[in-house]
Design a protein around this motif. Structure first.
Motif, PDB file in Angstrom:
ATOM      1  N   GLY A  95      53.912  12.901  57.575  1.00  0.00           N
ATOM      2  CA  GLY A  95      54.978  12.237  58.596  1.00  0.00           C
ATOM      3  C   GLY A  95      54.703  12.364  60.059  1.00  0.00           C
ATOM      4  O   GLY A  95      55.585  12.068  60.686  1.00  0.00           O
ATOM      5  N   GLU A 109      56.272  18.093  54.680  1.00  0.00           N
ATOM      6  CA  GLU A 109      57.192  18.176  53.455  1.00  0.00           C
ATOM      7  C   GLU A 109      57.441  19.340  53.102  1.00  0.00           C
ATOM      8  O   GLU A 109      56.461  20.219  53.066  1.00  0.00           O
ATOM      9  CB  GLU A 109      56.537  17.241  52.605  1.00  0.00           C
ATOM     10  N   THR A 122      60.260  16.326  56.855  1.00  0.00           N
ATOM     11  CA  THR A 122      60.224  14.846  56.735  1.00  0.00           C
ATOM     12  C   THR A 122      60.381  14.509  55.257  1.00  0.00           C
ATOM     13  O   THR A 122      60.216  15.163  54.340  1.00  0.00           O
ATOM     14  CB  THR A 122      58.932  14.266  57.148  1.00  0.00           C
ATOM     15  N   LYS A 123      60.531  13.250  54.886  1.00  0.00           N
ATOM     16  CA  LYS A 123      60.973  12.828  53.675  1.00  0.00           C
ATOM     17  C   LYS A 123      61.804  13.677  52.543  1.00  0.00           C
ATOM     18  O   LYS A 123      61.550  14.115  51.548  1.00  0.00           O
ATOM     19  CB  LYS A 123      59.523  12.545  52.665  1.00  0.00           C
ATOM     20  N   GLU A 129      64.345  15.306  50.286  1.00  0.00           N
ATOM     21  CA  GLU A 129      65.526  14.864  49.467  1.00  0.00           C
ATOM     22  C   GLU A 129      66.513  16.058  48.915  1.00  0.00           C
ATOM     23  O   GLU A 129      66.074  17.124  49.174  1.00  0.00           O
ATOM     24  CB  GLU A 129      64.858  14.421  48.265  1.00  0.00           C
ATOM     25  N   LYS A 157      64.299  11.204  53.308  1.00  0.00           N
ATOM     26  CA  LYS A 157      63.547  10.165  52.461  1.00  0.00           C
ATOM     27  C   LYS A 157      64.109   8.838  52.307  1.00  0.00           C
ATOM     28  O   LYS A 157      65.306   8.842  51.490  1.00  0.00           O
ATOM     29  CB  LYS A 157      62.758  10.891  51.200  1.00  0.00           C
ATOM     30  N   THR A 158      63.623   7.726  52.787  1.00  0.00           N
ATOM     31  CA  THR A 158      64.128   6.435  52.433  1.00  0.00           C
ATOM     32  C   THR A 158      63.225   5.286  52.745  1.00  0.00           C
ATOM     33  O   THR A 158      62.224   5.415  53.335  1.00  0.00           O
ATOM     34  CB  THR A 158      65.377   6.212  53.539  1.00  0.00           C
ATOM     35  N   THR A 159      63.416   4.214  51.972  1.00  0.00           N
ATOM     36  CA  THR A 159      62.320   3.117  52.009  1.00  0.00           C
ATOM     37  C   THR A 159      62.477   2.211  53.262  1.00  0.00           C
ATOM     38  O   THR A 159      61.663   1.512  53.591  1.00  0.00           O
ATOM     39  CB  THR A 159      62.873   2.114  50.574  1.00  0.00           C
ATOM     40  N   GLU A 164      59.265   2.602  55.479  1.00  0.00           N
ATOM     41  CA  GLU A 164      58.345   1.775  54.988  1.00  0.00           C
ATOM     42  C   GLU A 164      58.506   0.166  55.498  1.00  0.00           C
ATOM     43  O   GLU A 164      57.596  -0.422  55.772  1.00  0.00           O
ATOM     44  CB  GLU A 164      58.123   1.867  53.441  1.00  0.00           C
TER      45      GLU A 164
END
Ligand SMILES: Nc1ncnc2c1ncn2[C@@H]1O[C@H](COP(=O)(O)OP(=O)(O)OP(=O)(O)O)[C@@H](O)[C@H]1O
Ligand SMILES: [Mg+2]
Length: 259
Positions: free
Chosen positions: A14, A150, A185-186, A188, A216-218, A221
């Motif tokens: 990240g 992470e 990062t990322k 959950e 974490k989320t789309t 991206e």
């Protein structure tokens, strides 16, 4: 001018996402004069900002290896107050070039950033996933480093590996370097990730951990696909608010510890 490197030798931790989004928040939201410096041959930060630099155009490679004036490599972005020193594949040659320098190979980037010292409030350096001459140069030039990672077993291992690297830099070439903190990062909300967060904190007691974790989320991206940092792509998204909180925390850390 305060120089901040985003560092972790682990790929995909990240670093680039944090570099680009923190730089954009400082520039667009906080009105700071920011220079994002991409020292990764993958040029992901450059691509995120929708810039593509051919092999023949001036890039960070020329700044480091050909001693071109730093100013000549700086380009505009679509974000207010945010400039970029772009990277491209030429940078693959930089590590070998630095190895062959007879003296002071750790100090090349520091010297080149001095040329534009009064022109920026923050320089944010996106590092490659490596412990090499380029990352040594980034840390030698930096006041602070942030370690994005992470909350996984491999994540912990990578931070231990960076720990030794950072200590060497502090002892040998840059006693001014401070670790601003570890940034999850990322993230959950799973029991496994909570377990690893606890493991991290127990194993690395001397490190600061950012209070804010990046979810974490789309959306991340999607912002990358649109080549728009989160502050532009989705100002009200929860993940954007996470990054704004991290930027606030970082400013507080700089105020409390800074020069
Ligand atoms: N908060 C997030 N939620 C979901 N996906 C994320 C998040 N942050 C980063 N990613 C995705 O994870 C991937 C790796 O992120 P990024 O490129 O920032 O890592 P990196 O550490 O810079 O990687 P490298 O070591 O290759 O330079 C990217 O596809 C990115 O979109
Ligand atoms: Mg990257």
């Amino acid at each position: 001018m305060i120089v901040i490197s985003l560092l972790n030798r682990k790929g995909g931790a990240g670093k680039t996402t944090a570099s680009v989004n923190l730089a954009a928040i400082f520039a667009e939201l906080k009105g700071k004069r920011v220079l994002l410096t991409d020292i990764d041959p993958q040029a992901n930060a450059t691509t995120y900002l929708d810039k593509y630099i051919s092999k023949d155009e001036t890039s960070v490679y020329d700044v480091i290896c050909n001693d071109v004036p730093t100013r000549s490599a700086i380009i505009d972005t679509n974000i207010n107050n945010l400039k970029l020193i772009p990277s491209n594949v030429n940078l693959d040659k930089a590590d070998t070039f630095l190895t062959t320098l007879p003296m002071a190979k750790e100090f090349v980037l520091k010297k080149k950033l001095k040329e534009i010292d009064s022109e920026f409030d923050y320089v944010i350096i996106d590092c490659p996933p490596a412990r090499n001459n380029l990352t040594t140069n980034a840390l030698t030039a930096s006041d602070y480093t942030i370690l994005p990672c992470e909350a996984t077993e491999y994540g912990i291992d990578s931070i231990f590996a960076m720990n030794e690297f950072i200590s060497n830099i502090q002892q040998c070439v840059n006693s001014n370097l401070k670790v601003a903190g570890i940034l999850f990062t990322k993230k959950e909300n799973t029991s496994v990730q909570k377990f690893y967060v606890e493991q991290f904190k127990a194993a690395l007691k001397s490190y600061h951990f950012f209070d804010t974790e990046i979810r974490k989320t789309t959306i991340v991206e999607k912002s990358l696909t649109e080549h728009q940092p989160l502050i532009i792509y989705g100002k009200r998204e929860e993940v954007t608010k996470d990054y704004i909180k991290v930027a606030d925390e970082l400013e507080k850390i700089i105020k409390e510890t800074g020069k």
